[in-house]
Write an enzyme that holds these catalytic residues in place. Sequence first.
Site, PDB file in Angstrom:
ATOM      1  N   GLU A 190     -29.782  -2.629 -30.194  1.00  0.00           N
ATOM      2  CA  GLU A 190     -29.946  -1.318 -30.836  1.00  0.00           C
ATOM      3  C   GLU A 190     -31.103  -1.262 -31.821  1.00  0.00           C
ATOM      4  O   GLU A 190     -30.954  -0.933 -32.991  1.00  0.00           O
ATOM      5  CB  GLU A 190     -28.623  -0.939 -31.527  1.00  0.00           C
ATOM      6  CG  GLU A 190     -27.449  -0.955 -30.564  1.00  0.00           C
ATOM      7  CD  GLU A 190     -26.120  -0.634 -31.209  1.00  0.00           C
ATOM      8  OE1 GLU A 190     -26.094  -0.407 -32.432  1.00  0.00           O
ATOM      9  OE2 GLU A 190     -25.102  -0.579 -30.498  1.00  0.00           O
ATOM     10  N   GLU A 199     -21.014  -2.150 -22.209  1.00  0.00           N
ATOM     11  CA  GLU A 199     -19.945  -1.828 -23.168  1.00  0.00           C
ATOM     12  C   GLU A 199     -19.192  -0.567 -22.745  1.00  0.00           C
ATOM     13  O   GLU A 199     -18.894   0.302 -23.524  1.00  0.00           O
ATOM     14  CB  GLU A 199     -20.531  -1.662 -24.568  1.00  0.00           C
ATOM     15  CG  GLU A 199     -21.306  -2.881 -25.045  1.00  0.00           C
ATOM     16  CD  GLU A 199     -21.743  -2.802 -26.487  1.00  0.00           C
ATOM     17  OE1 GLU A 199     -21.264  -1.896 -27.199  1.00  0.00           O
ATOM     18  OE2 GLU A 199     -22.564  -3.630 -26.920  1.00  0.00           O
TER      19      GLU A 199
END
Length: 657
Positions: free
Chosen positions: A161, A262
């Site tokens: 991220e 995820e």
Amino acid sequence: MAGPGRRARQRVRRLLRAGRHRGAQAVALLALTAPAPAGAVELGAAINDAGFDHGGAQYRDTFAAHYDAATAESAMKMTALQPSRGTFEFGHADAIVDWARAEGKQVHGHVLVWCADEWSPGWLTGRSWTREELLEVMEDHIRTVMDHFEGRVETWDVVNEALADDGSRRDCVWQRHIGDDWVAQAFRFARAADPRARLFYNEYRADWPNPKFDALLALVAGLDLDGVGLQHHTYGFAPLQEEVEDAIARVAALGLRVHVSELNVTTSQIGGDLARQAQAYWTIAAACAAQPACFRVTTWGFTDRYGWRPPSELAMPFDVDYRPKPAWEALRRGLGRETGPLLAAPGPPAVAGDRIAWPPVEGARYALQHRDARGTWRTLASGIPVPELTLFEREGTWEYRVRAEDGPWSQPSAPAKVDRTPPGAPTVPAGWLRAPASVQLLAGDPPLPDGSPGSGVEPPPPQLFTASGVLRGSVRDRAGNVSPEGGGEVRVDGAPPAAALTCPRRVVRGGGAVGRWTASDVESGLAGPASGTVPLTGRRAEVTVRDVAGHVATARCAFAVVAPLRLYTRSALLRDGAVRLRVGCRLARCRSVLTLRRGARTVGRSRAVTVRGARTVGVPTRARGRLVVTAGRDRLGVVQTRRSMIQRDVASRRSIG
Ligand code: XIL
């Protein structure tokens, strides 16, 4: 060491002994636990710390029975592994990793460097750093952790991220104190620490083509890595399957592998609809299975009892009591691990606005495809629980088809056009119009992105113009899109041109005489010259002029036509068998034969003579009295002939002479 399939069966037998699954359910569980066939997409799950520590055998056995790979949800993050600078604690992570490996599972390391200050240890974010100091911290952490797990962890999320939602760099301690190259530095350190590990960049909300995804592609294109993790945290509704596939394909085009890393699907956005949740799981799993570069789908947990999202979100494939939900079967069907009976093809879909519906097939779940004018069928969703889907379709001219489970595709729907592009600003007809003119605004409706025509402009009401004026307004296409305002000056010519033609009163035929005309037009102007001549043949002439607007005006004139030859002689002596006629030529030169007629009879004819000015022409004849003189088809006049006594007397005297 026992293979995954044999271990799974041992597990089921243990579950049976524990009496936790009835016979039939156990058999089904056995069927469900077949490991991934070679080359198929692997199925992973995140291992939750609390679940691992307090979920007991049910937690661990449920994972071990169904999954191929494990990701530590939090146990391998910096906060857990290096809670204070220089102090590494691997106990909990080792317990998870060693257990998973003992169960024959692969282990995915998550995550070495996370650009999230709120999830980083306080010793890291609570002070300032020089670039060199922080690079040393980064390298030390990466090297220490990868050395520790070397040979036990095959793949790593090296960086997590690093991007903000708009695709710019995300603010975090690494970005602030090292600068943009912190990401590349992390991969450099990781590659050096364990050359055999496969290195991944992991990101959220970059799961389908969008500005953040574009930034991800640009970022990873410059890195030394092996793959990308697309997290796919999903909130009720899956993205379109074709877009998920496009994102995977574009990462693959860089030579990288893709990990759906995820996956979860919360249900508060869809009113807890588990069938709709199953569609999202099915769709994303099917997208991965459709793209060869996608090698694994990892769900971010597996039971609602333990995990990131609260149990009330029902986000996982198994419920709080480890019972498989519709999402579980959907996940497996999406990955092709489970196929149902080949059901008949449904009837073709029907499109009404953004709702596509089709005749139901009892008990089926559906896959829906669409294609635009470019003609390639792409999948929108899989595992749709009801015979309809509502979607915000892109512009284009679309057909849809549907199938039940893995059955044959239906016939295509009728084409449906999605047009959100307004027509261009309208214009008014160029040039001059002739009054009264019925005028409409003119506008084009741009083609749609797939090259198909737009919905077309609804013809606006015409407006009558008797003179020039302004016409402004907007137009609308058949899809209801309204154009910007446009229009302009409408030029309307209310009057024809003025024309005048002047001719001489009298015209000598063949003399090339011309009439002279002039014309003018005050508004649209003449469509041709403003003056000219017209040859004068016949007894009248006219000229027609037009103005640019199309008016027509005609000017005329009449005139007398006289013969080129004229007769001066009114009476003539008949002498020596001929009469002598004095004629004149009104032109520069005349050439003709003179003829004498009495009534309808020709009584004399000259030879062809040329006359310039005037001359006398002898015309042989014996006829006396009133004779008509003609030249060609011209009647020159009448001559009275008489025999001359004197002539005879003179003649006789001469003869005596
Ligand atoms: C989450 C865990 O699931 C939570 O238990 C923890 O409190 C915070 O982190 N993206 C990621 C994961 O890459 O590491 C995050 O996991 C969820 C978002």
